[in-house]
Motif scaffolding. Structure first.
Motif, PDB file in Angstrom:
ATOM      1  N   ALA A  81       0.650  -1.167   0.084  1.00  0.00           N
ATOM      2  CA  ALA A  81      -0.006   0.063  -0.276  1.00  0.00           C
ATOM      3  C   ALA A  81       1.069   1.172  -0.282  1.00  0.00           C
ATOM      4  O   ALA A  81       0.614   1.891  -0.218  1.00  0.00           O
ATOM      5  CB  ALA A  81      -0.828  -0.299   0.974  1.00  0.00           C
ATOM      6  N   LEU A  82       1.682   0.919   0.306  1.00  0.00           N
ATOM      7  CA  LEU A  82       3.148   2.580   1.043  1.00  0.00           C
ATOM      8  C   LEU A  82       3.573   2.612  -0.472  1.00  0.00           C
ATOM      9  O   LEU A  82       3.588   3.322  -1.381  1.00  0.00           O
ATOM     10  CB  LEU A  82       4.090   2.341   1.703  1.00  0.00           C
ATOM     11  N   GLY A  83       3.940   1.095  -1.729  1.00  0.00           N
ATOM     12  CA  GLY A  83       4.591   1.821  -2.237  1.00  0.00           C
ATOM     13  C   GLY A  83       3.365   2.211  -3.496  1.00  0.00           C
ATOM     14  O   GLY A  83       3.747   2.801  -4.558  1.00  0.00           O
ATOM     15  N   LEU A  84       2.451   2.033  -3.566  1.00  0.00           N
ATOM     16  CA  LEU A  84       0.676   2.212  -4.369  1.00  0.00           C
ATOM     17  C   LEU A  84       0.652   3.717  -3.882  1.00  0.00           C
ATOM     18  O   LEU A  84       0.171   4.596  -5.137  1.00  0.00           O
ATOM     19  CB  LEU A  84      -0.163   1.551  -4.243  1.00  0.00           C
ATOM     20  N   ASP A  85       1.357   4.124  -2.961  1.00  0.00           N
ATOM     21  CA  ASP A  85       0.665   6.024  -2.341  1.00  0.00           C
ATOM     22  C   ASP A  85       1.137   6.883  -2.987  1.00  0.00           C
ATOM     23  O   ASP A  85       0.431   7.993  -3.085  1.00  0.00           O
ATOM     24  CB  ASP A  85       0.971   5.926  -0.982  1.00  0.00           C
ATOM     25  N   PRO A  86       2.638   6.931  -3.215  1.00  0.00           N
ATOM     26  CA  PRO A  86       3.231   7.354  -4.513  1.00  0.00           C
ATOM     27  C   PRO A  86       2.418   8.020  -6.017  1.00  0.00           C
ATOM     28  O   PRO A  86       1.808   8.933  -5.914  1.00  0.00           O
ATOM     29  CB  PRO A  86       4.474   7.483  -4.980  1.00  0.00           C
ATOM     30  N   ALA A  89     -11.336   8.616  -7.890  1.00  0.00           N
ATOM     31  CA  ALA A  89     -10.465   8.932  -9.483  1.00  0.00           C
ATOM     32  C   ALA A  89      -8.942   8.068  -9.123  1.00  0.00           C
ATOM     33  O   ALA A  89      -8.956   6.868 -10.115  1.00  0.00           O
ATOM     34  CB  ALA A  89     -10.632   9.797 -10.305  1.00  0.00           C
ATOM     35  N   ALA A  90      -8.161   8.951  -8.788  1.00  0.00           N
ATOM     36  CA  ALA A  90      -7.027   8.619  -8.003  1.00  0.00           C
ATOM     37  C   ALA A  90      -7.053   7.035  -7.962  1.00  0.00           C
ATOM     38  O   ALA A  90      -6.387   5.674  -8.546  1.00  0.00           O
ATOM     39  CB  ALA A  90      -6.292   8.948  -7.832  1.00  0.00           C
ATOM     40  N   LEU A  91      -7.541   6.518  -7.204  1.00  0.00           N
ATOM     41  CA  LEU A  91      -7.707   5.137  -6.865  1.00  0.00           C
ATOM     42  C   LEU A  91      -7.310   4.768  -7.090  1.00  0.00           C
ATOM     43  O   LEU A  91      -7.134   2.953  -7.650  1.00  0.00           O
ATOM     44  CB  LEU A  91      -8.070   5.086  -5.537  1.00  0.00           C
ATOM     45  N   LEU A  92      -9.364   4.477  -8.017  1.00  0.00           N
ATOM     46  CA  LEU A  92      -9.349   3.492  -9.707  1.00  0.00           C
ATOM     47  C   LEU A  92      -8.866   3.459 -10.715  1.00  0.00           C
ATOM     48  O   LEU A  92      -8.855   2.780 -10.751  1.00  0.00           O
ATOM     49  CB  LEU A  92     -11.164   4.553  -9.786  1.00  0.00           C
ATOM     50  N   ILE A  93      -8.309   4.385 -10.537  1.00  0.00           N
ATOM     51  CA  ILE A  93      -6.991   4.023 -12.017  1.00  0.00           C
ATOM     52  C   ILE A  93      -6.128   3.592 -12.086  1.00  0.00           C
ATOM     53  O   ILE A  93      -5.569   2.672 -12.307  1.00  0.00           O
ATOM     54  CB  ILE A  93      -6.828   6.147 -12.607  1.00  0.00           C
ATOM     55  N   ILE A 147      -6.894  -7.738  -1.485  1.00  0.00           N
ATOM     56  CA  ILE A 147      -7.738  -7.434  -1.155  1.00  0.00           C
ATOM     57  C   ILE A 147      -7.385  -6.757   0.310  1.00  0.00           C
ATOM     58  O   ILE A 147      -7.507  -4.983   0.549  1.00  0.00           O
ATOM     59  CB  ILE A 147      -8.562  -8.652   0.634  1.00  0.00           C
ATOM     60  N   LEU A 148      -6.640  -6.720   1.400  1.00  0.00           N
ATOM     61  CA  LEU A 148      -5.750  -6.081   2.516  1.00  0.00           C
ATOM     62  C   LEU A 148      -5.426  -4.274   1.408  1.00  0.00           C
ATOM     63  O   LEU A 148      -4.886  -3.558   2.019  1.00  0.00           O
ATOM     64  CB  LEU A 148      -4.759  -6.524   3.081  1.00  0.00           C
ATOM     65  N   THR A 149      -4.461  -4.732   0.923  1.00  0.00           N
ATOM     66  CA  THR A 149      -3.660  -4.087   0.097  1.00  0.00           C
ATOM     67  C   THR A 149      -4.559  -2.531  -0.524  1.00  0.00           C
ATOM     68  O   THR A 149      -4.658  -1.932  -0.457  1.00  0.00           O
ATOM     69  CB  THR A 149      -3.419  -4.417  -1.482  1.00  0.00           C
ATOM     70  N   ILE A 150      -5.734  -3.358  -0.943  1.00  0.00           N
ATOM     71  CA  ILE A 150      -6.784  -2.069  -1.710  1.00  0.00           C
ATOM     72  C   ILE A 150      -7.441  -1.477  -0.449  1.00  0.00           C
ATOM     73  O   ILE A 150      -7.659  -0.661  -0.905  1.00  0.00           O
ATOM     74  CB  ILE A 150      -8.086  -3.505  -2.480  1.00  0.00           C
ATOM     75  N   TYR A 151      -7.790  -1.873   0.635  1.00  0.00           N
ATOM     76  CA  TYR A 151      -8.166  -1.440   1.829  1.00  0.00           C
ATOM     77  C   TYR A 151      -7.235  -0.774   2.142  1.00  0.00           C
ATOM     78  O   TYR A 151      -7.770   0.697   2.495  1.00  0.00           O
ATOM     79  CB  TYR A 151      -9.145  -2.803   2.466  1.00  0.00           C
ATOM     80  N   PHE A 152      -5.630  -0.978   2.958  1.00  0.00           N
ATOM     81  CA  PHE A 152      -5.297  -0.187   2.855  1.00  0.00           C
ATOM     82  C   PHE A 152      -4.962   1.882   2.577  1.00  0.00           C
ATOM     83  O   PHE A 152      -4.845   2.384   2.786  1.00  0.00           O
ATOM     84  CB  PHE A 152      -3.075  -0.543   2.947  1.00  0.00           C
ATOM     85  N   THR A 153      -4.843   0.856   0.836  1.00  0.00           N
ATOM     86  CA  THR A 153      -4.166   1.539   0.359  1.00  0.00           C
ATOM     87  C   THR A 153      -5.383   3.251  -0.099  1.00  0.00           C
ATOM     88  O   THR A 153      -5.449   4.547   0.456  1.00  0.00           O
ATOM     89  CB  THR A 153      -4.444   1.628  -1.653  1.00  0.00           C
ATOM     90  N   ALA A 154      -7.148   2.902   0.164  1.00  0.00           N
ATOM     91  CA  ALA A 154      -8.167   3.417  -0.033  1.00  0.00           C
ATOM     92  C   ALA A 154      -7.961   4.049   1.308  1.00  0.00           C
ATOM     93  O   ALA A 154      -8.960   5.333   0.847  1.00  0.00           O
ATOM     94  CB  ALA A 154      -9.613   2.536  -0.567  1.00  0.00           C
ATOM     95  N   VAL A 179       9.672   0.358  -3.140  1.00  0.00           N
ATOM     96  CA  VAL A 179       8.883  -0.537  -3.188  1.00  0.00           C
ATOM     97  C   VAL A 179       8.660  -0.270  -5.033  1.00  0.00           C
ATOM     98  O   VAL A 179       8.866  -1.328  -6.067  1.00  0.00           O
ATOM     99  CB  VAL A 179       7.418  -0.865  -2.870  1.00  0.00           C
ATOM    100  N   MET A 180       8.357   0.695  -5.007  1.00  0.00           N
ATOM    101  CA  MET A 180       8.485   0.768  -6.858  1.00  0.00           C
ATOM    102  C   MET A 180       9.354   0.995  -8.140  1.00  0.00           C
ATOM    103  O   MET A 180       9.440   0.474  -8.853  1.00  0.00           O
ATOM    104  CB  MET A 180       7.366   2.341  -7.419  1.00  0.00           C
ATOM    105  N   GLY A 181      10.663   1.147  -7.082  1.00  0.00           N
ATOM    106  CA  GLY A 181      11.325   0.880  -7.974  1.00  0.00           C
ATOM    107  C   GLY A 181      11.786  -0.611  -7.589  1.00  0.00           C
ATOM    108  O   GLY A 181      12.578  -1.005  -8.695  1.00  0.00           O
ATOM    109  N   GLN A 182      12.011  -1.327  -6.363  1.00  0.00           N
ATOM    110  CA  GLN A 182      12.407  -2.786  -6.595  1.00  0.00           C
ATOM    111  C   GLN A 182      11.464  -3.784  -7.595  1.00  0.00           C
ATOM    112  O   GLN A 182      11.684  -4.199  -8.604  1.00  0.00           O
ATOM    113  CB  GLN A 182      12.116  -3.283  -5.262  1.00  0.00           C
ATOM    114  N   VAL A 183      10.300  -2.969  -7.601  1.00  0.00           N
ATOM    115  CA  VAL A 183       9.295  -3.871  -8.638  1.00  0.00           C
ATOM    116  C   VAL A 183       9.989  -3.608 -10.192  1.00  0.00           C
ATOM    117  O   VAL A 183       9.478  -3.841 -11.083  1.00  0.00           O
ATOM    118  CB  VAL A 183       7.657  -2.884  -8.749  1.00  0.00           C
TER     119      VAL A 183
END
Length: 359
Positions: free
Chosen positions: A44-49, A63-67, A175-182, A218-222
């Motif tokens: 979730a922290l990786g998707l937040d940026p 909308a940002a979350l959905l995209i 599922i948990l990642t989607i919840y935590f990111t939102a 996280v984004m860089g490692q992926v």
């Protein structure tokens, strides 16, 4: 001074030890759930940026979350639709080949020791291995191949159960990642309210730096894993390596492990290319040269450019953090060790050192 009664002191100490043991047992019992939660928070922290970047472009958060979720799920769905059929076919071929070799060994039509000896003689004609392989042949003939085959069948069933458990865990983590990111803003706000108002601004500033550092890491490692996986798939297909799709997936997942992941994945790929009956010494040599060059490019070109927004961590700290994290939490520990070390360095540089300078 009033002395404590010995019985009361012993009772309190015993209760304290019991509570400690209960907490340790609870953590061990809930280790799988804690692993899922920790993995989901990390992702979730990786998707937040990415979500924050879309919000800065004028999009509302929903909308940002959905995209973001649509993009991530689309990428993974595309990878699954492209890779899984090829992967299943190549794994089936690999299993069939192994079963054929095992059956040949049981029937006595094929001796792996003799095959390996012939291969070594053909590759290294000056190497004298006859005496060594005489002892190995005697040991091989003393084996109960039927019992080994039964053990192999049990291992295959265990692997199948592990795959099912891993798939179930992946769904839970998703599922948990989607919840935590939102709910990241509300979670942060709840934590910030626990800090006294006089220190809240400073705490928020440090927390935002830490979460941003983890997210960029996280984004860089992926990104490094995706690059290694794609290039490996193309290269292994060109040199006609055995099971290129399987090996490309191996390269991707091992690249997610910091410090030693790319080296370990490359070693596995080279060994598969060197395996008699699957690859050839020439294929393994070409793969060795390729991955030796790629690791240099990754270390000195790709990684600095991709990781330039994450907090830099000294090399010695990287080694210690990766080893400690891997020992404590396995793969997840190795993944989160470096961002945790980066977070500690932020606190050390911006809190501890300035405070010490004021004394």
């Amino acid at each position: 001074m009033k002395l404590q009664h010995p019985f009361r002191t012993a009772l309190i100490a015993t209760l304290g030890v019991g509570v400690g043991i209960l907490l340790i047992t609870s953590v061990q019992t809930l280790s799988t759930i804690l692993l899922y939660v920790g993995t989901a928070l990390f992702l979730a922290l990786g998707l937040d940026p990415a979500v924050s970047w879309l919000e800065r472009r004028g999009l509302p958060r929903w909308a940002a979350l959905l995209i973001t979720f649509a993009a991530v799920l689309s990428v993974f769905a595309g990878i699954i639709l492209i890779v899984i059929p090829v992967l299943v076919g190549q794994i089936s071929q690999l299993v069939a080949q192994i079963q054929k070799l095992v059956q040949s060994a049981v029937d006595g039509d094929w001796n792996p020791v003799d095959a390996l000896s012939d291969w070594l003689h053909s590759v290294f004609p000056a190497l004298d291995v006859d005496k060594v392989f005489t002892s190995i042949s005697q040991w091989y003939e003393s084996l109960d191949l039927g019992q080994i085959g039964g053990a192999a069948t049990g291992a295959v069933l265990s692997i199948g159960a592990g795959i099912v458990a891993g798939f179930t865990g992946a769904i839970i983590v998703l599922i948990l990642t989607i919840y935590f990111t939102a709910s990241t803003p509300s979670l942060k706000a709840s934590v910030y309210q626990l800090v006294p108002a006089s220190k809240r601004a400073r705490f928020i500033d440090l927390s935002e730096q830490i979460t941003a550092s983890v997210g960029y890491y996280v984004m860089g490692q992926v990104s490094l894993g995706v690059i290694n996986g794609i290039l490996s798939a193309i290269f292994l297909t060109i040199i006609q390596a055995p099971f290129p799709a399987v090996l490309a997936v191996v390269a991707f997942f091992f690249s997610l492990i910091p410090l030693v992941g790319t080296l370990t994945g490359s070693a596995i790929i080279i060994l598969v290319c060197l395996t008699p009956g699957l690859g050839s010494p020439l294929t393994a040599l070409v793969a060795l040269i390729w991955y030796a060059v790629y690791m240099q490019v990754e270390a000195y070109v790709l990684s600095p450019r991709i990781m330039n927004r994450a907090v830099s961590v000294p090399g010695a700290v990287v080694v210690i953090a990766a080893l400690a994290g891997g020992s404590l939490l396995g793969l997840l520990g190795a993944l989160i060790a470096i961002p945790v070390a980066a977070s500690i360095l932020i606190i050390y540089r911006q809190v501890i050192i300035p405070r010490q300078n004021e004394l």
